[in-house]
Design an enzyme around this catalytic site. Structure first.
Site, PDB file in Angstrom:
ATOM      1  N   GLU A 211       0.822  -1.209   0.000  1.00  0.00           N
ATOM      2  CA  GLU A 211       0.000   0.000   0.000  1.00  0.00           C
ATOM      3  C   GLU A 211       0.859   1.263   0.000  1.00  0.00           C
ATOM      4  O   GLU A 211       1.963   1.276   0.542  1.00  0.00           O
ATOM      5  CB  GLU A 211      -0.897   0.022   1.237  1.00  0.00           C
ATOM      6  CG  GLU A 211      -1.879  -1.116   1.300  1.00  0.00           C
ATOM      7  CD  GLU A 211      -2.630  -1.156   2.620  1.00  0.00           C
ATOM      8  OE1 GLU A 211      -3.683  -1.793   2.684  1.00  0.00           O
ATOM      9  OE2 GLU A 211      -2.150  -0.542   3.600  1.00  0.00           O
TER      10      GLU A 211
ATOM     11  N   CYS B 128      -2.453   1.789   7.699  1.00  0.00           N
ATOM     12  CA  CYS B 128      -1.575   0.820   7.048  1.00  0.00           C
ATOM     13  C   CYS B 128      -2.150  -0.587   7.154  1.00  0.00           C
ATOM     14  O   CYS B 128      -2.505  -1.042   8.240  1.00  0.00           O
ATOM     15  CB  CYS B 128      -0.187   0.839   7.694  1.00  0.00           C
ATOM     16  SG  CYS B 128       0.746   2.333   7.367  1.00  0.00           S
TER      17      CYS B 128
END
Length: 396
Positions: free
Chosen positions: A142, A383
């Site tokens: 990501e 996250c």
């Protein structure tokens, strides 16, 4: 009759000269076979080495590219051309590298793109974009694009998965998978550049993973992204976040790279920190802060202390005063972060009033402090959240 003669010649005639000739032919044939097998093995090893060189092409410095391309039979100047296509122009398709010979472009094609966009979520509130990228081996990582008034920032990952085990972080839930290469780290930046069409002014290595556990590739990434023949970002526009790997922080101080160092602290006593951050079982708060002070002294770059405010865990008046005592006279800056809610962890941010009260206590104690502006609150901004959601949907 001819068949019988042929058979007799194969098994050997009754004369001595016939046996000698057959023996000599057999030895010659065997030697030829061994040589052919050896050449085949050597060619296979050479092809494997060549493939390894090309597989890492986006992580190489210009002088390394020169060596590897010359070993492939290309002239030295091709290295500079290729480096600029990758890092200055952020080109992901070798077919677009028009000043490279066709055979080189064809050789490079299987190894591009290094990073491929899978999906992107865009916040309707502030324009934040959360990207999910796939590596060539299928690993997902990501990255986040954050537009600010003072410039555009990108948060990138340094590892696929994370093994640090922090209890407030979604990226630790799936555990550590592997380190990213410098090219894969840069590829996140370049993928976002291509998608947004806007310059990236600041990079924070604060996504999934512990950068100091991928130290060599981290250093290589910083040198690549700041290279004058490439993207040319100022090293001072890069921030590296760490949970506090003390030996690496001290080593980092000697690299001659004046990046901003950010320490994820999130607690005010070793006992409390051990409950939420397993790294605290190895490195205590005092020795971690001393390593950060060493970094400050050697680089002249002020250290940022990241402190995630977790309701009823670390956001009381007692915690604010204890944090002030820990940081007094160190010259650090505190960045207060309202923790992102993570369903699997059951942790929640405090109220706006409690956050402001915490900040006021630090200011009263002469600590430089800000509260991080919340970005992407209406998307999977924390996250690991988008990666986990995508993995879950694929299983279904």
């Amino acid at each position: 009759m001819e068949d019988n003669v042929y058979v007799n010649n194969i098994v050997g005639s009754s004369t001595g000269s016939g046996r000698a000739e057959d023996s000599s032919a057999e030895k010659s044939s065997a030697a030829t076979g061994k040589a052919e097998r050896r050449n085949t093995v050597n060619r296979g090893e050479e092809d494997s080495r060549a493939e390894d060189r090309l597989r890492n092409v986006t992580s190489l410095y210009p002088e390394e590219l020169e060596k590897e391309l010359m070993a492939e039979g290309y002239p030295k100047f091709r290295a500079k051309q290729l480096f600029q296509w990758i890092h200055a122009r952020q080109t992901e398709e070798p077919s677009q590298m028009t000043n490279l010979p066709k055979n080189l472009r064809e050789r490079l094609t299987p190894f591009f793109p290094v990073v491929r966009e899978v999906t992107c979520q865009t916040s309707k509130k502030d324009g934040t974009r959360k990207y999910l990228f796939a590596m060539q081996d299928g690993e997902m990582i990501e990255s986040v694009w954050m537009p600010y008034e003072h410039g555009n920032s990108v948060c990138i990952s340094s590892q696929a998965g994370c093994g640090m085990g922090c209890t407030f972080c979604a990226s630790a839930i799936g555990g550590f998978h592997r380190n990213l290469t410098a090219g894969e780290m840069a590829g996140q930046v370049y993928g976002i550049l291509r998608d947004t069409g806007k310059r990236v002014d600041n990079i924070v290595v604060m996504g999934t993973g512990e950068p100091m556990q991928n130290y060599d590739q981290l250093i290589r990434f910083i040198r690549l992204i700041s290279h004058e023949e490439g993207y040319g970002l100022s090293v001072r526009s890069i921030t590296v976040s760490t949970c506090g790997i003390v030996p690496r922080i001290r080593q980092f101080a000697g690299e001659g790279l004046p990046v901003t160092l950010a320490l994820s602290l999130h607690a005010v006593t070793d006992e409390e920190r051990r409950r939420t951050m397993p790294v605290a079982r190895t490195y205590g708060i005092e020795e971690t802060l001393d390593a950060c002070s060493c970094y400050f002294e050697q680089t002249g770059r002020r250290v940022t202390v990241e402190y995630a405010l977790i309701r009823d865990e670390n956001d009381t008046e007692r915690h604010a005063n204890a944090l002030s005592a820990l940081l007094r006279d160190r010259g650090f800056h505190v960045n207060l972060i309202p923790v992102n809610p993570v369903m699997e962890r059951g942790m929640r941010p405090g109220t706006r009033n409690s956050q402001e009260n915490f900040k006021k206590i630090l200011e009263k104690n002469h600590i430089n402090v800000t509260i991080r502006r919340g970005m992407g609150s209406d998307i999977d901004a924390a996250c690991g959240q988008l990666r986990r959601k995508f993995a879950g949907s694929e299983k279904e």
